[in-house]
Motif scaffolding. Structure first.
Motif, PDB file in Angstrom:
ATOM      1  N   PHE A  45       0.835  -1.198   0.000  1.00 13.47           N
ATOM      2  CA  PHE A  45       0.000   0.000   0.000  1.00 13.47           C
ATOM      3  C   PHE A  45       0.872   1.252   0.000  1.00 13.47           C
ATOM      4  CE2 PHE A  45      -1.793   3.523   2.402  1.00 13.47           C
ATOM      5  CZ  PHE A  45      -3.002   3.736   1.758  1.00 13.47           C
ATOM      6  N   CYS A  46       1.867   1.282   0.871  1.00  5.47           N
ATOM      7  CA  CYS A  46       2.748   2.455   0.970  1.00  5.47           C
ATOM      8  C   CYS A  46       3.564   2.639  -0.302  1.00  5.47           C
ATOM      9  CB  CYS A  46       3.678   2.310   2.173  1.00  5.47           C
ATOM     10  SG  CYS A  46       2.833   2.315   3.774  1.00  5.47           S
ATOM     11  N   GLU A  47       4.034   1.532  -0.872  1.00  5.57           N
ATOM     12  CA  GLU A  47       4.844   1.625  -2.090  1.00  5.57           C
ATOM     13  C   GLU A  47       4.025   2.135  -3.270  1.00  5.57           C
ATOM     14  OE1 GLU A  47       6.178   0.739  -5.890  1.00  5.57           O
ATOM     15  OE2 GLU A  47       4.740  -0.661  -5.016  1.00  5.57           O
ATOM     16  N   ARG A  48       2.804   1.612  -3.422  1.00  4.90           N
ATOM     17  CA  ARG A  48       1.938   2.075  -4.513  1.00  4.90           C
ATOM     18  C   ARG A  48       1.505   3.521  -4.292  1.00  4.90           C
ATOM     19  NH1 ARG A  48       2.683  -0.011  -9.107  1.00  4.90           N
ATOM     20  NH2 ARG A  48       4.722   0.163  -8.128  1.00  4.90           N
ATOM     21  N   PHE A  49       1.314   3.927  -3.046  1.00  2.00           N
ATOM     22  CA  PHE A  49       1.031   5.328  -2.706  1.00  2.00           C
ATOM     23  C   PHE A  49       2.157   6.197  -3.248  1.00  2.00           C
ATOM     24  CE2 PHE A  49       1.252   9.159  -0.264  1.00  2.00           C
ATOM     25  CZ  PHE A  49      -0.028   9.451   0.180  1.00  2.00           C
ATOM     26  N   ASN A  50       3.398   5.764  -3.011  1.00  2.00           N
ATOM     27  CA  ASN A  50       4.566   6.518  -3.466  1.00  2.00           C
ATOM     28  C   ASN A  50       4.602   6.608  -4.978  1.00  2.00           C
ATOM     29  OD1 ASN A  50       7.347   6.806  -4.540  1.00  2.00           O
ATOM     30  ND2 ASN A  50       7.954   6.858  -2.408  1.00  2.00           N
ATOM     31  N   TYR A  51       4.539   5.453  -5.644  1.00  2.00           N
ATOM     32  CA  TYR A  51       4.775   5.409  -7.090  1.00  2.00           C
ATOM     33  C   TYR A  51       3.726   6.205  -7.858  1.00  2.00           C
ATOM     34  CZ  TYR A  51       5.668   3.589 -11.762  1.00  2.00           C
ATOM     35  OH  TYR A  51       5.946   3.491 -13.108  1.00  2.00           O
ATOM     36  N   TYR A  52       2.466   5.944  -7.583  1.00  2.00           N
ATOM     37  CA  TYR A  52       1.424   6.629  -8.343  1.00  2.00           C
ATOM     38  C   TYR A  52       1.230   8.075  -7.893  1.00  2.00           C
ATOM     39  CZ  TYR A  52       0.151   2.453 -10.885  1.00  2.00           C
ATOM     40  OH  TYR A  52       0.191   1.377 -11.726  1.00  2.00           O
ATOM     41  N   ILE A 181      -3.237  -2.603  -4.205  1.00  2.00           N
ATOM     42  CA  ILE A 181      -2.466  -1.840  -5.187  1.00  2.00           C
ATOM     43  C   ILE A 181      -3.314  -0.764  -5.852  1.00  2.00           C
ATOM     44  CG2 ILE A 181      -0.899  -3.758  -5.623  1.00  2.00           C
ATOM     45  CD1 ILE A 181      -2.349  -4.306  -8.222  1.00  2.00           C
ATOM     46  N   ASN A 182      -4.629  -0.821  -5.678  1.00  2.00           N
ATOM     47  CA  ASN A 182      -5.488   0.258  -6.165  1.00  2.00           C
ATOM     48  C   ASN A 182      -5.824   1.263  -5.066  1.00  2.00           C
ATOM     49  OD1 ASN A 182      -6.538  -0.031  -9.121  1.00  2.00           O
ATOM     50  ND2 ASN A 182      -6.482  -2.107  -8.325  1.00  2.00           N
TER      51      ASN A 182
END
Length: 497
Positions: A45-52, A181-182
């Motif tokens: 969750f944290c990683e996808r928050f960062n990337y997008y 991831i969404n």
């Protein structure tokens, strides 16, 4: 004493009955759900928050703060995306051969975090550093980290389940993982544009350093989530050879052997020259993979179009009016519609849409992928109509809600195309090649973004509306070619039934 596989119990009428199946289920249920996967969910969750979140505000940062031309800002955005998904192959090889999944995720997440911090520091106007140089360095490190860990995280979570005893729990795990991831992008694309535009810092009317800094902090939290479960994780032993490397070695050996033996020991097909060294099973598996990879080629155009949600569509929104009366939408917030709609559409498709498609004869995955790609092209025609409306109206007078239809059609296309494509790649691949096909599916995203860069640099069209028409046309042509290839794929390989 009862038989170990049977047990008599009294029912409500005092009669006894044997419940052998229930005992079997009880034995399976004794295996506890691996709660450590929730640490992986938190990390993802944290990683996808960062990337997008980074991608949501990147184009406007390049245009508004670093004075990039809109075309150059868009090209850099897509180069970054292409680099990220190119790194997935590297991450898979490192994980399989040298580091294992845990160490690959941990070490490459450090690259990722450092890259995010550098981008944030470079956006601080009071620091005597070149924001252009720091941004490029940060994006390179971020691409290596984000791409490198992508093929490892979901697979590492799946490793925590005991198969086949927990097969049903594993399927639910993938559903939760997709939701995670969404959810990360949904929140980041809501919050970060607000931090960027509404917070004033360092004497400026915005605060990009904060908008980049929050994702960097989330990456630190992501690593903490992940390493917390280190002692309890199930870690699969690494192999001595990566299957992707095996494929290239097998093909290389076939080419070399053919040069030596094509006259003395001619073979029907190129890969037949590798059977003596690599065996018929591996060669047969490689043949299947190669046929699927050829089928993938037209699909790259989907990612050419889809990647523009964070670039061209955001720049289009930047020339529109986000005033809803009760709230003013930021242009880089419009992309959150994609995550929100996908979260809503996935269960809706399972419950309603797919049963309807089955009844009208649309059952095969390749049919759904074709429809999804076609819808993606249609979304760009809708974007074209919006573009014509913007050009013919006063600046910032067209409301951003005019973009909603193109986002809806795009999300419908994404669910049919992307979700089905992932499943198709997994189901049709030989057992030894499932990870390989997943990696090449991700690599196709890099190819699609590379196509965008090439077309943009060619300056084929003069206006944004005409460029949207061009990409829609290319998508329709790609889907027409794919439809023909898909028909031949079924007839020639008999993989789809």
């Amino acid at each position: 004493m009862d038989h170990p596989e049977e047990k008599e119990i009294n029912d409500s009428n005092g009669e006894t009955s044997k419940l052998t199946p229930n005992v079997v289920m009880t034995e399976q249920d004794k295996i506890p759900y691996p709660k450590r996967v929730f640490l992986i969910f938190g990390s993802e969750f944290c990683e996808r928050f960062n990337y997008y979140g980074l991608k949501a505000i990147l184009v406007l940062y390049l245009k508004n703060k670093l004075a990039y031309d809109p075309n150059d800002a868009t090209v850099l955005f897509h180069i970054f995306t292409a680099m990220t998904y190119s790194a997935t192959i590297m991450g898979g090889i490192i994980s399989d051969v040298w580091w294992g999944k845990f160490n690959t995720i941990f070490y490459l997440s450090m690259f990722y975090t450092v890259g995010s911090i550098i981008i944030s520091i470079g956006a601080v106007p009071l620091i005597d550093l070149s924001p252009n140089i720091t941004l490029i360095i940060g994006l390179v490190l971020t691409a290596i980290g984000a791409g490198g860990i992508k093929p490892c995280v979901s697979a590492f979570g799946a490793d925590q389940f005991k198969i086949p005893e927990q097969a049903d729990k594993l399927s639910k795990y993938f559903s939760l993982f997709y939701f995670t991831i969404n959810a990360g992008p949904l929140i980041s694309t809501t919050v970060l544009p607000i931090l960027r535009g509404n917070v004033h810092c360092f004497g400026e009317n915005d605060c990009y350093s904060l908008a980049f800094g929050v994702p960097a902090a989330l990456m630190i939290i992501s690593i903490l989530f992940f390493v917390t479960g280190k002692s309890s994780y199930t870690q699969v032993k690494i192999s001595s050879e990566n299957m992707i490397l095996q494929i290239f070695k097998c093909i290389k050996h076939a080419v070399h052997t053919k040069r030596l033996e094509r006259k003395t020991k001619p073979q029907k097909n190129l890969l037949d020259y590798s059977i003596d060294k690599y065996g018929i099973e591996l060669v047969s598996d490689i043949r299947i993979v190669m046929k699927i990879l050829v089928l993938y080629l037209p699909l790259a155009f989907f990612w050419t179009l889809f990647g523009q949600l964070g670039s061209r569509w955001t720049l289009q929104a930047n020339r529109m009016n986000g005033n809803l009366g009760f709230y003013i939408i930021k242009p880089d917030q419009m992309i959150l519609l994609n995550s929100l709609l996908c979260i809503l559409f996935v269960p809706l498709f399972e419950i309603i849409v797919y049963p309807i498609l089955n009844k009208i004869g649309v059952r095969r995955p390749l049919q759904k992928i074709t429809i999804g790609g076609t819808l993606t092209g249609i979304s760009f025609l809708l974007a074209t109509l919006v573009e014509f409306k913007i050009v013919s109206s006063p600046m910032h007078s067209v409301n951003m809600l005019w973009q909603v239809p193109q986002y809806v059609i795009m999300a419908l296309g994404e669910v049919l195309f992307s979700v089905t494509g992932y499943a198709f790649s997994y189901e049709q691949a030989p057992v030894s090649m499932k990870s390989v096909l997943q990696s090449f599916w991700l690599l196709n995203i890099a190819l699609g973004n590379g196509i965008f860069v090439v077309i943009t640099k060619m300056n084929i069209v003069e206006s944004q509306a005409h460029e949207f028409i061009l990409f829609a046309s290319l998508m329709f042509v790609a889907m027409f070619i794919f439809g023909i290839m898909a028909h031949n794929f079924k007839n020639n390989t008999m993989l789809l039934k």
